[in-house]
Scaffold this motif. Structure first.
Motif, PDB file in Angstrom:
ATOM      1  N   ARG A 121      17.556  10.528  10.321  1.00 37.51           N
ATOM      2  CA  ARG A 121      17.290  11.885  10.802  1.00 37.51           C
ATOM      3  C   ARG A 121      18.211  12.893  10.115  1.00 37.51           C
ATOM      4  NH1 ARG A 121      16.810   9.838  16.446  1.00 37.51           N
ATOM      5  NH2 ARG A 121      14.580   9.792  16.959  1.00 37.51           N
ATOM      6  N   PHE A 122      19.483  12.491   9.924  1.00 34.41           N
ATOM      7  CA  PHE A 122      20.442  13.386   9.252  1.00 34.41           C
ATOM      8  C   PHE A 122      19.999  13.645   7.816  1.00 34.41           C
ATOM      9  CE2 PHE A 122      24.093  13.687   6.361  1.00 34.41           C
ATOM     10  CZ  PHE A 122      24.640  14.890   6.788  1.00 34.41           C
ATOM     11  N   THR A 176      14.979  -0.387   5.820  1.00 30.07           N
ATOM     12  CA  THR A 176      16.160  -0.046   5.008  1.00 30.07           C
ATOM     13  C   THR A 176      17.471  -0.515   5.625  1.00 30.07           C
ATOM     14  OG1 THR A 176      16.433   2.124   6.074  1.00 30.07           O
ATOM     15  CG2 THR A 176      14.996   2.002   4.126  1.00 30.07           C
ATOM     16  N   GLY A 177      17.463  -0.796   6.924  1.00 26.43           N
ATOM     17  CA  GLY A 177      18.697  -1.166   7.592  1.00 26.43           C
ATOM     18  C   GLY A 177      19.560   0.017   7.968  1.00 26.43           C
ATOM     19  N   LEU A 178      19.064   1.226   7.728  1.00 28.54           N
ATOM     20  CA  LEU A 178      19.810   2.427   8.088  1.00 28.54           C
ATOM     21  C   LEU A 178      19.542   2.802   9.542  1.00 28.54           C
ATOM     22  CD1 LEU A 178      19.115   4.587   4.891  1.00 28.54           C
ATOM     23  CD2 LEU A 178      21.330   3.621   5.549  1.00 28.54           C
ATOM     24  N   PRO A 179      20.551   3.266  10.276  1.00 29.49           N
ATOM     25  CA  PRO A 179      20.319   3.694  11.661  1.00 29.49           C
ATOM     26  C   PRO A 179      19.347   4.869  11.720  1.00 29.49           C
ATOM     27  CG  PRO A 179      22.668   3.426  11.218  1.00 29.49           C
ATOM     28  CD  PRO A 179      21.973   3.361   9.891  1.00 29.49           C
ATOM     29  N   VAL A 180      18.616   4.970  12.797  1.00 27.22           N
ATOM     30  CA  VAL A 180      17.652   6.065  12.968  1.00 27.22           C
ATOM     31  C   VAL A 180      18.347   7.416  12.880  1.00 27.22           C
ATOM     32  CG1 VAL A 180      16.122   7.190  14.639  1.00 27.22           C
ATOM     33  CG2 VAL A 180      16.007   4.701  14.319  1.00 27.22           C
ATOM     34  N   ARG A 181      19.519   7.534  13.505  1.00 26.48           N
ATOM     35  CA  ARG A 181      20.227   8.829  13.492  1.00 26.48           C
ATOM     36  C   ARG A 181      20.636   9.211  12.064  1.00 26.48           C
ATOM     37  NH1 ARG A 181      23.749   5.132  15.583  1.00 26.48           N
ATOM     38  NH2 ARG A 181      25.761   4.867  14.516  1.00 26.48           N
ATOM     39  N   GLY A 225      17.380  17.485   3.990  1.00 23.29           N
ATOM     40  CA  GLY A 225      16.462  17.672   2.874  1.00 23.29           C
ATOM     41  C   GLY A 225      16.610  16.642   1.788  1.00 23.29           C
ATOM     42  N   VAL A 226      17.475  15.633   2.005  1.00 24.44           N
ATOM     43  CA  VAL A 226      17.648  14.595   0.996  1.00 24.44           C
ATOM     44  C   VAL A 226      16.403  13.721   0.924  1.00 24.44           C
ATOM     45  CG1 VAL A 226      19.070  12.631   0.275  1.00 24.44           C
ATOM     46  CG2 VAL A 226      20.141  14.594   1.385  1.00 24.44           C
ATOM     47  N   VAL A 227      15.867  13.381   2.068  1.00 25.09           N
ATOM     48  CA  VAL A 227      14.620  12.617   2.141  1.00 25.09           C
ATOM     49  C   VAL A 227      13.717  13.344   3.123  1.00 25.09           C
ATOM     50  CG1 VAL A 227      13.536  10.405   2.675  1.00 25.09           C
ATOM     51  CG2 VAL A 227      15.829  10.450   1.677  1.00 25.09           C
ATOM     52  N   ASP A 245       0.849  -1.192   0.000  1.00 29.46           N
ATOM     53  CA  ASP A 245       0.000   0.000   0.000  1.00 29.46           C
ATOM     54  C   ASP A 245       0.882   1.239   0.000  1.00 29.46           C
ATOM     55  OD1 ASP A 245      -1.853   1.940   0.255  1.00 29.46           O
ATOM     56  OD2 ASP A 245      -2.653   1.248   2.192  1.00 29.46           O
ATOM     57  N   THR A 246       0.868   1.969  -1.136  1.00 32.57           N
ATOM     58  CA  THR A 246       1.733   3.141  -1.270  1.00 32.57           C
ATOM     59  C   THR A 246       1.219   4.327  -0.473  1.00 32.57           C
ATOM     60  OG1 THR A 246       0.571   3.803  -3.290  1.00 32.57           O
ATOM     61  CG2 THR A 246       2.556   2.445  -3.544  1.00 32.57           C
ATOM     62  N   THR A 247       0.042   4.195   0.132  1.00 31.47           N
ATOM     63  CA  THR A 247      -0.480   5.295   0.945  1.00 31.47           C
ATOM     64  C   THR A 247      -0.035   5.164   2.397  1.00 31.47           C
ATOM     65  OG1 THR A 247      -2.533   4.111   1.456  1.00 31.47           O
ATOM     66  CG2 THR A 247      -2.504   5.462  -0.542  1.00 31.47           C
ATOM     67  N   THR A 248       0.624   4.075   2.728  1.00 30.78           N
ATOM     68  CA  THR A 248       1.078   3.848   4.100  1.00 30.78           C
ATOM     69  C   THR A 248       2.149   4.856   4.469  1.00 30.78           C
ATOM     70  OG1 THR A 248       0.624   1.481   3.909  1.00 30.78           O
ATOM     71  CG2 THR A 248       2.114   2.180   5.681  1.00 30.78           C
ATOM     72  N   LEU A 249       2.078   5.341   5.674  1.00 33.70           N
ATOM     73  CA  LEU A 249       3.097   6.258   6.178  1.00 33.70           C
ATOM     74  C   LEU A 249       3.953   5.537   7.209  1.00 33.70           C
ATOM     75  CD1 LEU A 249       0.918   9.497   6.628  1.00 33.70           C
ATOM     76  CD2 LEU A 249       2.500   8.938   4.764  1.00 33.70           C
ATOM     77  N   TYR A 250       5.232   5.877   7.202  1.00 37.08           N
ATOM     78  CA  TYR A 250       6.188   5.170   8.066  1.00 37.08           C
ATOM     79  C   TYR A 250       6.864   6.143   9.019  1.00 37.08           C
ATOM     80  CZ  TYR A 250       5.752   1.928   4.137  1.00 37.08           C
ATOM     81  OH  TYR A 250       5.255   1.108   3.155  1.00 37.08           O
ATOM     82  N   SER A 251       7.072   5.647  10.223  1.00 38.10           N
ATOM     83  CA  SER A 251       7.852   6.425  11.181  1.00 38.10           C
ATOM     84  C   SER A 251       9.335   6.215  10.877  1.00 38.10           C
ATOM     85  CB  SER A 251       7.549   5.980  12.610  1.00 38.10           C
ATOM     86  OG  SER A 251       8.030   4.654  12.810  1.00 38.10           O
ATOM     87  N   ILE A 252      10.193   7.006  11.487  1.00 37.00           N
ATOM     88  CA  ILE A 252      11.639   6.829  11.280  1.00 37.00           C
ATOM     89  C   ILE A 252      12.063   5.438  11.730  1.00 37.00           C
ATOM     90  CG2 ILE A 252      13.896   7.534  12.171  1.00 37.00           C
ATOM     91  CD1 ILE A 252      13.111  10.390  11.926  1.00 37.00           C
TER      92      ILE A 252
END
Length: 314
Positions: free
Chosen positions: A24-25, A16-21, A30-32, A2-9
């Motif tokens: 946030r960076f 994605t496997g990316l750290p939360v910090r 403004g990259v994402v 569902d492309t309307t789903t919103l995700y928290s950090i």
């Protein structure tokens, strides 16, 4: 999905496997950018943001800088364009790393001191154009005279040493030695004389060769070359058979006794004309270029002299 789903950090981090910090960076840069915020003020991201983050992570792992990635995400650059540029840059990095590895192995093998190591690194860091200019300067300085033999110049140019992009440690060491050798003025003078003779198909203008004649001179060169190609040690019994035959032939033509004194005299005659640096130059060129030894160019004088000195050195 569902492309309307919103995700928290936190959810983006899990997907994605990316750290939360890190997310946030990227978000703060403004990259994402977040799609919206919930009632508590927390950032929420849509499916497009998830895709941007996944692409961003992939491109970062491939070594791309954040500014370039931003342009890709904003569609100012295509992934193909960036990939091509970075592939080229990676090729350069690979060549540099391979060269660095070869230098380190050459240093380890030779036990070079700090100054020699610095010289080796500096000479191998020269660009291909700079290395060619170094050899061009040697050719011009050696043969740039009014009486220069065009055939000699052509012969040396045809064998221009060219260090490959990924040289072996042996090629690195050979290149460094070669770079030092071509700057020696005495060597250039000897090289001029030798190359002229080789290009004309002649041996050096030795008194002993002039006395015995062209036929015996060529026979000697052929027999010694064959012995060298067969791997015969000049100090071995097989080497003694070759040199004894030659000594007797020379003695017969010159009406001399083929004794130790005559052998020493022959060795001295060849030593006076032979410069081991010229032989070394050609061997270094073959090593740098990764060539096999050309039988017709194998220097015969060192083998001949060593074999002639065998009895005296025993």
């Amino acid at each position: 999905m569902d492309t309307t789903t919103l995700y928290s950090i936190g959810e983006l981090s899990l997907r994605t496997g990316l750290p939360v910090r890190t997310i946030r960076f990227y978000s703060g840069s403004g990259v994402v950018a977040p799609t919206t915020r919930n009632s508590a003020g927390y950032r929420l991201y849509d499916f497009d943001a998830l895709l941007r983050l996944e692409l961003l992570r992939t491109l970062r792992e491939l070594g791309m800088d954040l500014a370039t990635i931003q342009r890709v995400l904003d569609r100012e650059l295509s992934v193909a364009e960036v990939a091509e540029a970075h592939a080229d840059a990676t090729d350069v990095q690979i060549r540099v790393l391979k060269l660095r590895r070869s230098v380190l192995r050459a240093v380890a093998r030779s036990g070079s001191n700090p100054e020699e190591t610095k010289l080796m690194h500096r000479l191998t860091q020269l660009s291909g154009e700079e290395r060619r200019r170094l050899i061009d300067d040697f050719v011009e300085g050696t043969f740039g005279t009014v009486d220069a033999d065009p055939a000699a110049v052509a012969m040396v140019r045809a064998a221009t040493p060219d260090l490959p992009d990924a040289p072996s440690s042996e090629q690195v060491a050979a290149w460094v030695e070669l770079a030092e050798l071509v700057g020696d003025e005495d060597f250039r003078a000897r090289m001029r004389r030798t190359a002229r003779c080789q290009a004309a198909g002649r041996t050096l203008d030795l008194d002993i060769e002039s006395e015995v004649g062209e036929e015996l001179t060529e026979f000697t060169r052929q027999k010694v070359a064959e012995a060298m190609e067969a791997g015969i040690d000049p100090l071995s019994d097989r080497g003694a058979l070759v040199i004894d035959d030659l000594v007797h032939r020379f003695a017969e033509v010159l009406a001399r006794t083929p004794d130790t004194e005559f052998r020493d005299w022959m060795a001295q005659q060849f030593e006076e004309a032979h410069d081991p640096r010229v032989d070394r130059y050609w061997r270094l060129v073959w090593i740098v270029n990764g060539w096999q030894l050309v039988p017709s160019l194998i220097p015969v004088y060192p083998w001949l002299i060593q074999a002639l000195r065998r009895d005296r050195d025993a």
